[in-house]
Design a protein around this motif. Structure first.
Motif, PDB file in Angstrom:
ATOM      1  N   VAL A   7      23.667  36.202  -3.686  1.00 11.49           N
ATOM      2  CA  VAL A   7      24.390  37.411  -3.316  1.00 11.49           C
ATOM      3  C   VAL A   7      23.331  38.342  -2.755  1.00 11.49           C
ATOM      4  O   VAL A   7      22.271  38.534  -3.363  1.00 11.49           O
ATOM      5  CB  VAL A   7      25.094  38.049  -4.528  1.00 11.49           C
ATOM      6  CG1 VAL A   7      25.770  39.351  -4.135  1.00 11.49           C
ATOM      7  CG2 VAL A   7      26.110  37.087  -5.124  1.00 11.49           C
ATOM      8  N   ALA A   8      23.597  38.912  -1.569  1.00 12.43           N
ATOM      9  CA  ALA A   8      22.583  39.712  -0.893  1.00 12.43           C
ATOM     10  C   ALA A   8      23.187  40.927  -0.209  1.00 12.43           C
ATOM     11  O   ALA A   8      24.402  41.043  -0.077  1.00 12.43           O
ATOM     12  CB  ALA A   8      21.867  38.851   0.144  1.00 12.43           C
ATOM     13  N   GLY A  14      17.931  40.541   8.572  1.00 12.75           N
ATOM     14  CA  GLY A  14      18.846  39.520   8.051  1.00 12.75           C
ATOM     15  C   GLY A  14      19.476  39.941   6.748  1.00 12.75           C
ATOM     16  O   GLY A  14      20.439  40.688   6.726  1.00 12.75           O
ATOM     17  N   TYR A  15      18.907  39.481   5.621  1.00 12.02           N
ATOM     18  CA  TYR A  15      19.441  39.831   4.311  1.00 12.02           C
ATOM     19  C   TYR A  15      18.370  39.627   3.247  1.00 12.02           C
ATOM     20  O   TYR A  15      17.382  38.929   3.461  1.00 12.02           O
ATOM     21  CB  TYR A  15      20.688  39.003   3.971  1.00 12.02           C
ATOM     22  CG  TYR A  15      20.508  37.512   4.113  1.00 12.02           C
ATOM     23  CD1 TYR A  15      19.883  36.753   3.110  1.00 12.02           C
ATOM     24  CD2 TYR A  15      20.956  36.843   5.249  1.00 12.02           C
ATOM     25  CE1 TYR A  15      19.724  35.383   3.242  1.00 12.02           C
ATOM     26  CE2 TYR A  15      20.790  35.471   5.383  1.00 12.02           C
ATOM     27  CZ  TYR A  15      20.171  34.749   4.384  1.00 12.02           C
ATOM     28  OH  TYR A  15      20.007  33.392   4.512  1.00 12.02           O
ATOM     29  N   ALA A  16      18.601  40.231   2.095  1.00  9.78           N
ATOM     30  CA  ALA A  16      17.732  40.055   0.925  1.00  9.78           C
ATOM     31  C   ALA A  16      18.618  40.102  -0.300  1.00  9.78           C
ATOM     32  O   ALA A  16      19.466  40.984  -0.438  1.00  9.78           O
ATOM     33  CB  ALA A  16      16.672  41.148   0.866  1.00  9.78           C
ATOM     34  N   GLY A  17      18.438  39.132  -1.203  1.00 14.96           N
ATOM     35  CA  GLY A  17      19.315  39.081  -2.360  1.00 14.96           C
ATOM     36  C   GLY A  17      18.749  38.304  -3.515  1.00 14.96           C
ATOM     37  O   GLY A  17      17.550  38.062  -3.615  1.00 14.96           O
ATOM     38  N   ILE A  18      19.659  37.884  -4.387  1.00 15.55           N
ATOM     39  CA  ILE A  18      19.291  37.283  -5.665  1.00 15.55           C
ATOM     40  C   ILE A  18      20.033  35.954  -5.842  1.00 15.55           C
ATOM     41  O   ILE A  18      21.178  35.804  -5.425  1.00 15.55           O
ATOM     42  CB  ILE A  18      19.604  38.268  -6.828  1.00 15.55           C
ATOM     43  CG1 ILE A  18      18.904  37.858  -8.102  1.00 15.55           C
ATOM     44  CG2 ILE A  18      21.071  38.469  -7.025  1.00 15.55           C
ATOM     45  CD1 ILE A  18      17.448  38.190  -8.106  1.00 15.55           C
ATOM     46  N   TYR A  19      19.371  35.018  -6.465  1.00 13.19           N
ATOM     47  CA  TYR A  19      19.895  33.679  -6.720  1.00 13.19           C
ATOM     48  C   TYR A  19      20.972  33.708  -7.805  1.00 13.19           C
ATOM     49  O   TYR A  19      20.863  34.431  -8.789  1.00 13.19           O
ATOM     50  CB  TYR A  19      18.719  32.803  -7.174  1.00 13.19           C
ATOM     51  CG  TYR A  19      19.064  31.406  -7.599  1.00 13.19           C
ATOM     52  CD1 TYR A  19      19.280  30.403  -6.662  1.00 13.19           C
ATOM     53  CD2 TYR A  19      19.133  31.065  -8.948  1.00 13.19           C
ATOM     54  CE1 TYR A  19      19.562  29.098  -7.049  1.00 13.19           C
ATOM     55  CE2 TYR A  19      19.416  29.770  -9.345  1.00 13.19           C
ATOM     56  CZ  TYR A  19      19.641  28.795  -8.395  1.00 13.19           C
ATOM     57  OH  TYR A  19      19.920  27.518  -8.793  1.00 13.19           O
ATOM     58  N   ALA A 109      14.521  33.606   5.458  1.00 11.95           N
ATOM     59  CA  ALA A 109      13.352  32.735   5.612  1.00 11.95           C
ATOM     60  C   ALA A 109      13.287  31.624   4.558  1.00 11.95           C
ATOM     61  O   ALA A 109      12.788  30.536   4.836  1.00 11.95           O
ATOM     62  CB  ALA A 109      12.071  33.568   5.568  1.00 11.95           C
ATOM     63  N   ASN A 110      13.787  31.869   3.355  1.00 12.31           N
ATOM     64  CA  ASN A 110      13.654  30.863   2.290  1.00 12.31           C
ATOM     65  C   ASN A 110      14.985  30.335   1.749  1.00 12.31           C
ATOM     66  O   ASN A 110      14.996  29.437   0.920  1.00 12.31           O
ATOM     67  CB  ASN A 110      12.823  31.411   1.122  1.00 12.31           C
ATOM     68  CG  ASN A 110      13.490  32.561   0.397  1.00 12.31           C
ATOM     69  OD1 ASN A 110      14.623  32.939   0.685  1.00 12.31           O
ATOM     70  ND2 ASN A 110      12.773  33.140  -0.550  1.00 12.31           N
ATOM     71  N   SER A 111      16.104  30.853   2.196  1.00 17.61           N
ATOM     72  CA  SER A 111      17.395  30.507   1.586  1.00 17.61           C
ATOM     73  C   SER A 111      17.819  29.065   1.815  1.00 17.61           C
ATOM     74  O   SER A 111      18.384  28.439   0.927  1.00 17.61           O
ATOM     75  CB  SER A 111      18.491  31.445   2.084  1.00 17.61           C
ATOM     76  OG  SER A 111      18.621  31.354   3.493  1.00 17.61           O
TER      77      SER A 111
END
Length: 191
Positions: A7-8, A14-19, A109-111
């Motif tokens: 959820v980001a 782009g986006y930044a969120g949490i697993y 970048a890492n999702s």
């Protein structure tokens, strides 16, 4: 088995969120997020983002029925059955070397290597990203009925395509004539 997601919130790049470890399929995640936005967070996407993204120490193990607080009982029952459980953060997580795990921010970048599904909480709605198929996805308007049935087929969640969803029937079909186009709602799975 888990269906990994995140959820980001949107960023400039782009986006930044949490697993989130469990129940990442759109059929369970979208109705829960839509209901949480409409009822628990009183249509305040920033308050919802703060709770789901900023107030988490490491990551979510699962999102619980506490996100349905304030929702009509019939909706909460449809989405979760009669069972109730709280959202749970991951605890006591350690790295392979035994050191305590730190919060890892999920970004574009890492999702792709970490999760199958992404849910970006945009001002206009929830962008659903099928990360095995695309890097962007359709946006589900915040006013969408949480009763809506969403598909879990990865290849249907592509940018520029309509959301793969069907509205629930206005009234229940008679027992003698079930509607094949309206399968029974699948309650969220509790781990």
């Amino acid at each position: 088995m888990s269906t990994r997601s995140f959820v980001a919130r949107p960023t400039e790049t782009g986006y930044a969120g949490i697993y989130v470890h469990f129940d990442g399929y759109p059929s369970s995640r979208l109705p829960l997020l839509l209901a949480a936005y409409q009822y628990r967070f009183n249509r305040d996407v920033e308050a919802m983002s703060v709770h789901l993204i900023d107030e988490v120490t490491i990551a979510w193990d699962e999102l619980g029925t506490d996100l349905l607080d304030g929702a009509p009982k019939s909706l909460a029952t449809q989405l979760a059955g009669r069972e109730r459980w709280p959202s749970r953060q991951m605890e006591n997580v350690v790295n392979a070397d035994g050191s305590p795990a730190e919060r890892e921010v999920i970004t574009e970048a890492n999702s792709r290597s970490l999760v199958e599904w992404g849910y970006v909480l945009r001002p206009e709605g929830i962008e659903v990203i099928s990360l095995t198929e695309a890097t962007r996805g359709p946006v589900i308007d915040w006013n969408t009925d949480p009763h809506t049935r969403f598909s879990d087929h990865l290849s249907l969640w592509l940018p520029g395509q309509p959301a793969p969803a069907t509205r629930p029937p206005r009234s229940a079909p008679s027992p003698a004539a079930p509607s094949p186009a309206s399968p029974a709602a699948r309650p969220a799975t509790h781990r």
